[in-house]
Design an enzyme around this catalytic site. Structure first.
Site, PDB file in Angstrom:
ATOM      1  N   ASN A  59      -4.649   0.967   3.918  1.00  0.00           N
ATOM      2  CA  ASN A  59      -5.015   2.376   4.076  1.00  0.00           C
ATOM      3  C   ASN A  59      -6.182   2.521   3.579  1.00  0.00           C
ATOM      4  O   ASN A  59      -6.658   2.495   2.449  1.00  0.00           O
ATOM      5  CB  ASN A  59      -3.881   3.151   3.316  1.00  0.00           C
TER       6      ASN A  59
ATOM      7  N   HIS B 285      -2.877   8.296  11.329  1.00  0.00           N
ATOM      8  CA  HIS B 285      -3.275   7.887  10.028  1.00  0.00           C
ATOM      9  C   HIS B 285      -2.517   6.734   9.518  1.00  0.00           C
ATOM     10  O   HIS B 285      -1.381   6.593   9.835  1.00  0.00           O
ATOM     11  CB  HIS B 285      -3.271   8.791   8.939  1.00  0.00           C
TER      12      HIS B 285
ATOM     13  N   CYS C 107      -6.540  11.693   2.832  1.00  0.00           N
ATOM     14  CA  CYS C 107      -6.127  10.965   4.151  1.00  0.00           C
ATOM     15  C   CYS C 107      -6.404  11.909   5.370  1.00  0.00           C
ATOM     16  O   CYS C 107      -6.481  11.265   6.353  1.00  0.00           O
ATOM     17  CB  CYS C 107      -5.007  10.422   4.023  1.00  0.00           C
TER      18      CYS C 107
HETATM   19  N1  COA Z   1       6.094  -5.549  -4.286  1.00  0.00           N
HETATM   20  C1  COA Z   1       7.360  -5.758  -4.508  1.00  0.00           C
HETATM   21  N2  COA Z   1       8.280  -4.853  -5.108  1.00  0.00           N
HETATM   22  C2  COA Z   1       7.628  -3.534  -4.928  1.00  0.00           C
HETATM   23  C3  COA Z   1       6.276  -3.226  -4.756  1.00  0.00           C
HETATM   24  C4  COA Z   1       5.636  -4.377  -4.314  1.00  0.00           C
HETATM   25  N3  COA Z   1       4.201  -4.291  -3.987  1.00  0.00           N
HETATM   26  N4  COA Z   1       6.042  -2.035  -4.985  1.00  0.00           N
HETATM   27  C5  COA Z   1       7.288  -1.467  -5.158  1.00  0.00           C
HETATM   28  N5  COA Z   1       8.174  -2.381  -5.363  1.00  0.00           N
HETATM   29  C6  COA Z   1       9.662  -2.312  -5.675  1.00  0.00           C
HETATM   30  C7  COA Z   1       9.686  -1.143  -6.583  1.00  0.00           C
HETATM   31  O1  COA Z   1       9.476  -1.193  -7.945  1.00  0.00           O
HETATM   32  C8  COA Z   1      11.403  -0.635  -6.510  1.00  0.00           C
HETATM   33  O2  COA Z   1      12.167  -1.703  -7.356  1.00  0.00           O
HETATM   34  P1  COA Z   1      13.461  -0.986  -7.961  1.00  0.00           P
HETATM   35  O3  COA Z   1      14.295  -0.820  -6.904  1.00  0.00           O
HETATM   36  O4  COA Z   1      13.915  -2.456  -8.738  1.00  0.00           O
HETATM   37  O5  COA Z   1      13.202  -0.002  -8.660  1.00  0.00           O
HETATM   38  C9  COA Z   1      11.509  -1.191  -5.102  1.00  0.00           C
HETATM   39  O6  COA Z   1      10.274  -2.013  -4.562  1.00  0.00           O
HETATM   40  C10 COA Z   1      11.355  -0.037  -3.986  1.00  0.00           C
HETATM   41  O7  COA Z   1      10.488   0.851  -4.220  1.00  0.00           O
HETATM   42  P2  COA Z   1      10.110   2.270  -3.514  1.00  0.00           P
HETATM   43  O8  COA Z   1       9.002   2.931  -3.856  1.00  0.00           O
HETATM   44  O9  COA Z   1      11.373   2.895  -3.149  1.00  0.00           O
HETATM   45  O10 COA Z   1       9.615   1.581  -2.217  1.00  0.00           O
HETATM   46  P3  COA Z   1       9.567   2.219  -0.759  1.00  0.00           P
HETATM   47  O11 COA Z   1      10.283   1.691   0.344  1.00  0.00           O
HETATM   48  O12 COA Z   1       9.543   3.686  -0.820  1.00  0.00           O
HETATM   49  O13 COA Z   1       7.926   1.705  -0.391  1.00  0.00           O
HETATM   50  C11 COA Z   1       5.594   2.815  -0.380  1.00  0.00           C
HETATM   51  C12 COA Z   1       6.892   2.159  -1.405  1.00  0.00           C
HETATM   52  C13 COA Z   1       4.556   3.245  -1.578  1.00  0.00           C
HETATM   53  C14 COA Z   1       5.004   1.638   0.244  1.00  0.00           C
HETATM   54  C15 COA Z   1       6.280   3.814   0.460  1.00  0.00           C
HETATM   55  O14 COA Z   1       6.905   4.664  -0.309  1.00  0.00           O
HETATM   56  C16 COA Z   1       5.064   4.505   0.955  1.00  0.00           C
HETATM   57  O15 COA Z   1       4.508   3.886   1.899  1.00  0.00           O
HETATM   58  N6  COA Z   1       4.835   5.954   0.783  1.00  0.00           N
HETATM   59  C17 COA Z   1       3.774   6.616   1.356  1.00  0.00           C
HETATM   60  C18 COA Z   1       2.553   6.279   0.965  1.00  0.00           C
HETATM   61  C19 COA Z   1       1.395   7.015   1.567  1.00  0.00           C
HETATM   62  O16 COA Z   1       1.505   7.478   2.775  1.00  0.00           O
HETATM   63  N7  COA Z   1       0.480   7.152   0.889  1.00  0.00           N
HETATM   64  C20 COA Z   1      -0.779   7.518   1.440  1.00  0.00           C
HETATM   65  C21 COA Z   1      -1.095   9.017   1.612  1.00  0.00           C
HETATM   66  S1  COA Z   1      -0.638   9.507   3.234  1.00  0.00           S
END
Ligand code: COA
Length: 329
Positions: free
Chosen positions: A286, A256, A116
């Site tokens: 993204n 980003h 990214c």
């Molecule tokens: N729909 C519904 N539920 C979802 C889901 C979706 N699309 N994706 C994950 N969940 C669930 C998980 O399974 C988890 O369930 P559980 O509590 O029963 O285990 C719950 O939601 C929370 O998941 P978690 O991973 O803790 O969510 P989060 O708040 O961290 O959000 C991301 C997940 C990926 C959106 C977030 O961590 C993120 O944006 N990270 C950075 C990603 C990034 O920037 N990547 C690019 C490189 S820079």
């Protein structure tokens, strides 16, 4: 003699017409519009679904718009650098393919893989060829077809990514406009949190790797989230401090677009009002290397000559950084 700076003199961008909304995703994986909107800020993403089309085609369309805007012809491009993690092929590079599809072989190109941060790193590499008066017209592209490496049965990643590209023209400026300073960083130990397991020399493609779904984005979201917020804030501060600037001096932060909560945390951490932060994640998700030039393109009418802007990115690697620019037009 006045110092030569590399100035952005034009921006182009392109996303495929096909749109994948949160409602569409609700039919594919166990998710809801409400979850995606509140956890990421994304409402839709654009997906390239034409057989035979690839990342280079996104880049070509972005560069065509850039050339139209700047009045240049493909043969005028001395160098084209493409930031991407979804090259058309493992080799050759995508940059020369873009030049070929534009109908020129007068210049040359190469790719930069910094996930990214790909566009930001490519921009800084391209700038060196301008600052040293080596080349006149350097085009920097950020292009990714993330749909080609996203598993549409994995709800934790498929809701986040989209396809898109942007391109900027770098030319010399001796009046103080252009790239003023950059803080670019990397920490390879972060690779465990964000990578593609197979298809490289470490684990070449095999029936087993395909079966194990190892040709898709693997991400530990929480670790990436924290590192992204921290990396963007510290690198912005580094650049501002080095140039005796405070957040008040900055007209636009161009972050980003990975997650709206990351963008909000960066704005809060910098004490910069969110209306001075470029945001279009709701429309595209993204797009990896595409996000920064897509932002510059969407906000092009609001950018004014002399504006101080900070581009900031964070990505797999880990890679991250910030670049301070005095807008040139
Ligand atoms: N729909 C519904 N539920 C979802 C889901 C979706 N699309 N994706 C994950 N969940 C669930 C998980 O399974 C988890 O369930 P559980 O509590 O029963 O285990 C719950 O939601 C929370 O998941 P978690 O991973 O803790 O969510 P989060 O708040 O961290 O959000 C991301 C997940 C990926 C959106 C977030 O961590 C993120 O944006 N990270 C950075 C990603 C990034 O920037 N990547 C690019 C490189 S820079």
């Amino acid at each position: 003699m006045a110092k030569t700076l590399a100035a952005i003199k034009g921006v182009g961008a392109y996303v495929p017409t096909n749109v994948l909304t949160n409602a569409d995703l609700e039919k594919i994986v166990d998710t809801t519009d409400e979850w995606i909107t509140t956890r990421t800020g994304i409402k839709q993403r654009h997906i390239l679904n034409e057989k035979g089309k690839a990342t280079s085609d996104l880049g070509v369309e972005a560069v065509k718009i850039l050339l139209e805007q700047t009045g240049l012809k493909p043969d005028d491009i001395d160098l084209l650098i493409c930031g991407t993690v979804t090259a058309d092929m493992v080799f050759p590079d995508t940059a020369n393919t873009i030049l070929d599809k534009l109908g020129t072989n007068k210049g040359f190109g190469f790719d930069i893989n910094a996930a990214c941060s790909g566009f930001l790193f490519a921009l800084n590499v391209g700038a060196k060829f301008i600052e040293t008066n080596t080349y006149k017209n350097v085009v920097v592209v950020g292009a990714d077809m993330m749909s080609s490496i996203v598993d549409y049965t994995d709800r934790t990643t498929c809701v986040i990514f989209g396809d898109g590209a942007g391109a900027v023209l770098l030319q010399a400026d001796t009046d103080g406009y252009g790239i003023l300073d950059s803080e670019l960083r990397g920490d390879g130990s972060g690779r465990q949190f964000l990578h593609m397991k197979a298809g490289g020399s470490l684990k070449p493609a095999s029936c087993e790797t395909v079966e194990a779904k190892e040709h898709f984005v693997y991400q530990e979201g929480k670790s990436v989230f924290k590192a992204a917020v921290n990396g963007m804030i510290t690198s912005i501060n580094e650049v501002l401090n080095r140039n005796n600037l405070s957040p008040n001096d900055i007209r636009w932060v161009v972050p980003h677009q990975a997650n709206m909560r990351i963008i909000n945390s960066v704005a809060d951490g910098m004490k910069i009002p969110i209306d001075q932060v470029m945001v279009n994640i709701q429309n595209y998700g993204n797009t990896t290397s595409g996000t920064l030039p897509l932002c510059l393109f969407d906000y092009r009418d609001q950018l004014k000559k002399g504006d101080l802007i900070v581009l900031t990115a964070f990505g797999g690697g880990f890679t991250w950084g910030s670049t301070l620019i005095k807008w040139a037009y």
